[in-house]
Write an enzyme that holds these catalytic residues in place. Sequence first.
Site, PDB file in Angstrom:
ATOM      1  N   ASP A   1      -5.754 -15.006   6.825  1.00  0.00           N
ATOM      2  CA  ASP A   1      -4.337 -15.509   6.680  1.00  0.00           C
ATOM      3  C   ASP A   1      -3.677 -16.224   7.593  1.00  0.00           C
ATOM      4  O   ASP A   1      -2.653 -16.955   7.575  1.00  0.00           O
ATOM      5  CB  ASP A   1      -3.417 -14.116   6.218  1.00  0.00           C
TER       6      ASP A   1
ATOM      7  N   LYS B   1      -6.685 -18.221  -2.396  1.00  0.00           N
ATOM      8  CA  LYS B   1      -5.499 -17.624  -2.079  1.00  0.00           C
ATOM      9  C   LYS B   1      -4.658 -18.252  -2.998  1.00  0.00           C
ATOM     10  O   LYS B   1      -4.678 -18.681  -4.180  1.00  0.00           O
ATOM     11  CB  LYS B   1      -4.897 -17.924  -0.745  1.00  0.00           C
TER      12      LYS B   1
ATOM     13  N   ARG C   1       0.589  -1.018   0.051  1.00  0.00           N
ATOM     14  CA  ARG C   1      -0.061  -0.190   0.058  1.00  0.00           C
ATOM     15  C   ARG C   1       0.843   1.130  -0.005  1.00  0.00           C
ATOM     16  O   ARG C   1       0.532   2.210  -0.782  1.00  0.00           O
ATOM     17  CB  ARG C   1      -0.926  -0.003   1.231  1.00  0.00           C
TER      18      ARG C   1
END
Length: 412
Positions: free
Chosen positions: A297, A324, A15
């Site tokens: 996750d 995933k 990000r």
Amino acid sequence: MPAVAIPGSKSITARALFLAAAADGVTTLVRPLRSDDTEGFAEGLVRLGYRVGRTPDAWQVDGRPQGPAVTEADVYCRDGATTARFLPALVAAGHGTYRFDASPQMRRRPLGPLTRALRDLGVDLRHEEAEGHHPLTVRAVGVEGGEVTLDAGQSSQYLTALLLLGPLTRTGLRITVTDLVSAPYVEITLAMMRAFGVEVAREGDVFLVPPGGYRATTYPIEPDASTASYFFAAAALTPGAEVTVPGLGAGALQGDLGFVDVLRRMGADVNVGAEGTTVRGTGTLRGLTVAMRDISDTMPTLAAIAPFASGPVRIEDVANTRVKECDRLDACAENLRRLGIGVSTGPDWIEIHPGTPAAARIKTHGDHRVVMSFAVTGLRTPGISFDDPGCVRKTFPGFHEAFAELRRDIGC
């Protein structure tokens, strides 16, 4: 008390690279993650004409609010989902023709909801082979903005890509989300946009993103909470062992730090302080039922230690783990059965029964999280090996060395 130096967060580094590239000025990223995924993202920016200066402890990015410096580019996204999903959104705000492709593994992963939303905003985007998958070409002329509806039930990254794009549009975005998985990752995005000068308003399932662009800054990258989960799990699994991760404490952005709350419910001692988090194994590991939609996750981490619990461990609401790097629900079930453990699965759940794992070769499916999770099982099960141990380079190239050091420190 071993203090484990965890590499920087993959999610935050990706990000930050987008935000730095889009910002007005030069941004310095402090302690970014250096792994295959993040190097691939940085390489993609360079292919698009952005200047990215890299030293061991910091990366500097010259932002270009107007978009890529080149009008044509081919970008290879490797295995990186953030690269493959965020960069097409970034270039849409520029002007030029940009082609993206990815590894066979990443080509299989979906991005249809995102590309549909970009098309709804007027972006000329074409999938070259399978609809909703890489490779794709974006013919960019900037994005006006406006209203768009998004299904983020497969991945929160679709919403993050649109949120990051919003300030680069001419009029801003009003994004209505019909479903959302891994919501804490969206909170990371909103907090980071704020650090780069953009405040997003939220009204229920509607996100209002103003135009006006980003401003450059110096941004420190916190340790990766998903990666920390393997070291915390190792402590919980080992009576008397204690692991501290500095820099990942009460103010952490990442929702995956919530994994330590699962370990606390199972019987571990957990202290989340201002400067870091400590987990200590008590010799107790209880079974439980837990919904992990928001921290999915870390589902493989819990699955890998589940056989050592005193009762069944049932993990629910994790359907998104099937899309995933591999189908993680099936991969965890397959490998636990290889170890001789009783497992049941459904569309969005897995239930693991107590047992004593036997030595086996783990089928990794090229998934870094499968390797790192079952390395924890290996603390109590001699003879575990992996068909592709090197796939950890995706997020933590030095994992095996760091985990071997931890094993020595805690006496396993």
